[in-house]
Design an enzyme around this catalytic site. Structure first.
Site, PDB file in Angstrom:
ATOM      1  N   GLU A 182       0.810  -1.220   0.000  1.00 55.08           N
ATOM      2  CA  GLU A 182       0.000   0.000   0.000  1.00 55.08           C
ATOM      3  C   GLU A 182       0.838   1.263   0.000  1.00 55.08           C
ATOM      4  OE1 GLU A 182      -0.510  -2.669   1.928  1.00 55.08           O
ATOM      5  OE2 GLU A 182      -2.407  -3.389   1.114  1.00 55.08           O
ATOM      6  N   HIS A 220     -10.933  -4.637   9.276  1.00 51.56           N
ATOM      7  CA  HIS A 220     -11.510  -4.480   7.933  1.00 51.56           C
ATOM      8  C   HIS A 220     -12.823  -3.704   7.976  1.00 51.56           C
ATOM      9  CE1 HIS A 220      -8.783  -7.849   7.023  1.00 51.56           C
ATOM     10  NE2 HIS A 220      -8.987  -7.631   5.752  1.00 51.56           N
TER      11      HIS A 220
END
Ligand SMILES: Cc1ncc(C[n+]2csc(CCOP(=O)(O)OP(=O)(O)O)c2C)c(N)n1
Ligand SMILES: Cc1ncc(C[n+]2csc(CCOP(=O)(O)OP(=O)(O)O)c2C)c(N)n1
Ligand SMILES: [Mg+2]
Ligand SMILES: [Mg+2]
Lengths: 336, 329, 336, 329
Positions: free
Chosen positions: B62, B131
């Site tokens: 990322e 998440h």
């Protein structure tokens, strides 16, 4: 406005073989050295603010690398970025003005030493975050690929930066996408106080290239010719679409890490030893020995560069201070 | 003529597709956005339409991919990064905050970072604490970032097209539970302005300000409240940074009561900024009741469905919150 | 409470040479397989919530690795963590209860499949963040060094995880500090939909060990014996204070990445090919061929394990749902 | 007997040294904390006193070292991580937020992460935008983290000792400008409780709530204001998470006026939470004027000294802010 002769590659062979290329390289080495000696002095006299990181002793890296680049190529730089900026062709007055927090500085006084960028010469910016510029360089290289230019991007960073995750992720991206980027590690043996001997177990940082199936080379970072040659090869590969290279340039910084460094982590002997390998004197001597320049010509160049730095200081000091009134309107670029 | 109805995910895909058609500098990068079509199916067929160069699958890194977007943006491209779950922006905060957000200002104004970062946000899918976060507060607090939270298919397309056109970094936090919801979306390219709140419903009794998935939930609540004789105004700020207080202040001056609804944990959450602005005036003078915040509990999002529901405002909570506010409790 | 025989190392040589060790390993393989087949089925029937990542096809890695560990050794695990958890000795009922969001689950229903941890067996937790557990493993190993125990730590992660910065930083720390940690990469050829062929240029992930001057080996991850032997060597090194090792176990997942995977990125032929290399059947056949077990004994073990899984489901289903009332008081551990 | 006076940096060092002496599980890790003594000289001679194992220099890898601290804490050690500048926590947000903060809850309560993360925060040293942020808002918003901002040498030692003893992750944001400031600090180990605000001065006219370096600045302002006949109460929350509103509410009920002062940018900053809590009552009923926030401008921190001063509240700003509030403007 104070500049020096732009670096240019030798017609063939080594920088030190080609008079025009060699003279420009010498100017670059001297300009970096004198620029930094000047700011070091101003700092000591309280005329400068903040902190700063000097490349004195490391000038051959930026010089050798940028001699292999075009103005349309890009670089990303570091907290220790004056040398990259100068070698890529920045205006010394605007650099000095930035350090003096002037409105005419590259960042209008908002960035200081750690954030100088120069769109005109393709310098995408110094960076206060160790390894912060490495993924950015990969991205700028990706853009070249998408735009189908044949420009390349050089990312400068230190030995310490290679322990950051950003280094790893960026090299992997550059590798799998065959990006036209050259990763130039200035291994000056320390990340602040922590030696490479302690911060990593590899002997040579260039060994890390193998983790990305990328060529990795180690060169004498105090030797303009050696740095140039390795860069030239890497640039040729990159322009030909053959992907990235990692170049390790072994060098040394003569000064402390930053203004607040007491140098407790290295010995006087070590520093003195490296001073004997000073890249600036070494290159000048080489040119004289090779008969590329006479001693007098070298002295003349030295004097000219000194004058340019003096001009830069004078011009920068005369400029207006940066302006608080425009801050709030400067955070975003206006939407058309 | 009947209005075209598509899903939120389709609206986003359409915006990206149209932007890529009309501007060759627009491209996408992210994990599994290629042949997989995106973890939430947003990129869908874009890979087949535009090819692997412009719909670029990335290794799992990322920080690297956001950094690559920053670099590409700096030299004139318009990258759209997809971060698979907004929680993973935690890995990219340096590139988002220390680089993208600051470059234009810090480097003196010559360079800018016209980048869009999209990420699915929020809870409700049983994916647990790593998440399911709603992290808009972090981004909204950072000078140099614009932050939008599209709450419907219509907004999703219009805000994204504005974001792509914006010469600054824009964070677009989409809500997972909205991807499959449908609504009318015009086919042509249109822009929903960044920095303008939207009044979705007007009512005289109280003002509900809600973000993200709480917008539709608040509208439903307002419909139920209306059955009970309580008429609520519902306002969606849409853009958290910059924030448009105008309609909120106006409405409070009519209703005298305000309930602020967000999914994120209450403590130091975005919606506190709206409360703070109200408390600074002028709206404070119109209040007949204290401000009411209805927010996520200050806990990580749990896995079990009944726990997950318990920790963020649900429809009945909004209804009863409004009733409480009307009763002054 | 439903458990299987704890894994144990062979007295000497291979797991498949030693009856007790081999039988325990077979139980482990079967338990992982049946546990996951059961949850896959429950998922399909809507009896389970959230998402989940199955290791079907990869059972030999966790089994071979954990056969070389003691109960006091630690592991960190991943989103695809059932196999690690079971092989390290977890209670199958509490695992199943967690997936069913029960109060008696390992996480009291707060974590689900991606967050099961078991302090008793040294499982420091599955992790929903790719590569998230790798630095944590290094830290747990640092603690062993500081506390002067001879415990080791195993960090499991996937091929995709090796592209994350966290992998790089953690391996470097482990290397420079000579930590007793073993990095076990389950290379199942894909990170979600992205193949290792595209996500990295190295042929073997074990080549990345060289960037940390650390031993790196690649083994057949479908072969319990091979995995065990490589782990045993690495564990011995680690216990002796000789530092970390990277082990790449080449394997394959038979199922999709998660419940929402349409398998668009791999061919049926590839999947079928790997099914012929199924680690569970392979190990069972090997034991029978070697005469360690009879076919009947193998069937008996299979039946026993099936029963344990059935028990786990029955017990878990009977347990109370997790309790929302205790949430707010569970965020922090109480200060004494 | 005269009271012992030491600096803020010395107070922190003393706390760490005493904790390391009394508990073998306490150790430090961070960049340049060894022979260099720390970028701000905080660790000083600890390396010589405790050796390189327990005062552990690290490679430059913030994510790795925070992760290592999490792992060590999970198995019973008590790591104290120093992040050289709080801005670099951007690299470690995954380990801080997705791991450390959530583990105790998410894993069911058996494990916990008794870790302290210390980092120098704030502007005022000419280090520009990437070395000068005040990021407390991010951490305060994350359930599972405790966040403290010591505003004096006394608090620095006491809060740090509480943090080290806490079985949960605690973020300690120290202020660079305070390191060289001095004050009385007892030699013995003492703990300043986490979650208890401190009233530093009582005055009837207005309530000033300030954090970090703004606390001493507000005290100075209060002294000047007193000369002008304005008496201010000054309150330091000390702990942003959990937040103690008691003394703030009490004071507002006396003064009817409140000014909230923080260095961080105003938009969606921590101090908005206090305004929000006030707006929710009961304090709102005591207000005779709207709440006033005095915060950093919503810009990255600039390098030039005059620019840097212009973007965060300075002493005269606090004084004139209070005067404005008294005059109702
Ligand atoms: C992410 C990050 N971590 C730490 C620092 C603090 N810091 C600035 S320069 C430096 C040393 C960098 O070492 P190296 O990469 O070798 O570059 P050098 O200074 O030797 O040129 C450190 C630790 C920083 N600026 N950014
Ligand atoms: C930091 C982070 N990025 C992305 C994801 C989404 N994600 C979950 S698993 C996965 C693939 C991981 O691949 P690999 O490491 O090879 O493990 P495998 O799933 O193959 O076991 C991805 C992309 C994540 N959970 N965390
Ligand atoms: Mg260095
Ligand atoms: Mg994989």
């Amino acid at each position: 406005m104070a500049t020096i002769t732009p670096l240019l590659p030798p017609a063939a062979g080594k920088v030190s073989d080609d008079k025009a290329s060699a003279m420009a390289a010498l100017e670059s080495l001297l300009a970096i050295r004198f620029f930094e000696e000047a700011v070091d002095g101003m700092f000591a006299r309280g005329l400068m603010h903040g902190t700063m990181h000097l490349s004195i002793g490391q000038e051959a890296v930026a010089t050798g690398v940028c001699a292999a680049l075009r103005q349309t190529d890009f670089i990303t730089s570091t907290h220790r970025g004056h040398s990259h900026c100068i070698a890529k062709g920045a205006d010394l007055t605007r650099m000095m003005a930035e350090l003096l927090a002037k409105q005419t500085g590259y960042c209008r006084g908002r960035g200081g030493s750690m954030h100088i960028a120069d769109a005109k010469t393709g310098n995408l910016g110094a960076n206060g975050i160790v390894a912060g510029g490495i993924p950015i360089a990969a991205g700028a290289a990706l853009a070249q690929k998408l735009k189908k230019t044949d420009n390349v991007v050089v990312s400068f960073f230190g030995d310490g930066a290679t322990n950051e995750g950003a280094f790893h992720e960026a090299l992997n991206l550059a590798s799998v996408w065959d990006l036209p980027v050259i990763f130039v590690c200035e291994n000056n043996k320390y990340g602040m106080s922590f030696s490479t001997a302690k911060s990593m177990k590899v002997e040579r940082i260039s060994e890390r290239a193998a983790a990305y199936a990328m060529p990795g080379v180690t060169v004498d970072g105090n030797d303009v010719d050696a740095v140039y040659e390795a860069t030239k090869q890497a640039v040729d590969r990159a322009r030909a679409g053959q992907g990235p290279t990692l170049i390790e340039c072994v060098t040394y910084r003569h000064k402390g890490h930053s203004k607040s460094d007491k140098n407790l982590y290295r010995t006087k002997e070590e520093i003195d030893f490296w001073k004997t390998k000073d890249p600036v004197g070494k290159f000048e001597t080489l040119l004289i020995e090779k008969g590329i320049l006479t001693k007098e010509q070298a002295e003349q160049i030295t004097e000219n560069v000194r004058n340019e730095i003096r001009n830069a200081i004078t011009e920068a000091q005369a400029a207006p201070d940066s302006d608080p009134a425009e801050l709030l309107s400067s955070v975003f670029r206006a939407v058309n | 003529m009947s209005e075209r109805v598509i899903t939120y995910a389709e609206a986003i895909r359409e915006a990206i597709g149209q932007a890529m058609e009309s501007d060759p500098s627009v491209f996408m990068l992210g994990e599994d956005i290629g042949v997989y079509g995106g973890a939430f199916g947003v990129s869908g067929d874009l890979y087949h339409r535009f090819g692997e160069e412009r719909v670029r699958d990335t290794p799992i890194s990322e920080m690297g991919i956001v950094g690559a977007a920053v670099g590409a943006a700096l030299v004139g491209m318009k990258p759209i990064v997809e971060i698979q779950f907004s929680d993973f922006t935690a890995h990219a905060m340096d590139q988002i905050v220390n680089q993208a957000a600051k470059i234009h200002f810090m480097l003196g104004g010559e360079l800018s970072v016209p980048m869009v970062l999209r990420a699915p946000s929020g809870s409700g899918t049983g994916a647990a604490a790593q998440h399911s976060q709603s992290l808009e507060t972090w981004f909204a607090h950072v000078p140099g970032l614009k932050v939008v939270l599209p709450s419907s298919p219509m907004e999703a397309k219009g805000l994204l097209l504005s974001a792509i056109d914006d010469p600054n970094p824009v964070i677009v936090l989409e809500h997972k539970l909205l991807y499959k919801t449908s609504g009318h979306v015009p086919e042509e390219m249109y822009k929903t302005p960044i920095g303008v709140a939207r009044v979705l419903r007007e009512g005289k009794d109280l003002t509900i300000v809600a973000t993200g998935v709480m917008v539709s939930r608040s509208l439903e609540a307002a419909a139920q409240l209306s059955q009970m004789g309580i008429e609520a105004t519902v306002i969606d700020p849409r853009t958290l940074s910059p924030l448009d207080m105008g309609p909120i202040n106006d409405s409070i001056s009519q209703t005298g009561r305000v309930m602020l609804v967000q999914e994120a944990p209450k403590h130091v959450g975005f919606i506190a900024e709206i409360a703070a602005r109200i408390s600074e005036g002028p709206a404070i003078y119109s209040l007949t009741e204290p401000v009411k915040r209805l927010c996520g509990m200050d806990v990580p999002i749990p896995y079990a469905p009944q726990l997950e529901k318990a920790v963020v405002p649900q429809l009945p909570d909004i209804v009863s919150g409004a009733q409480d506010l009307m009763r002054g409790v």
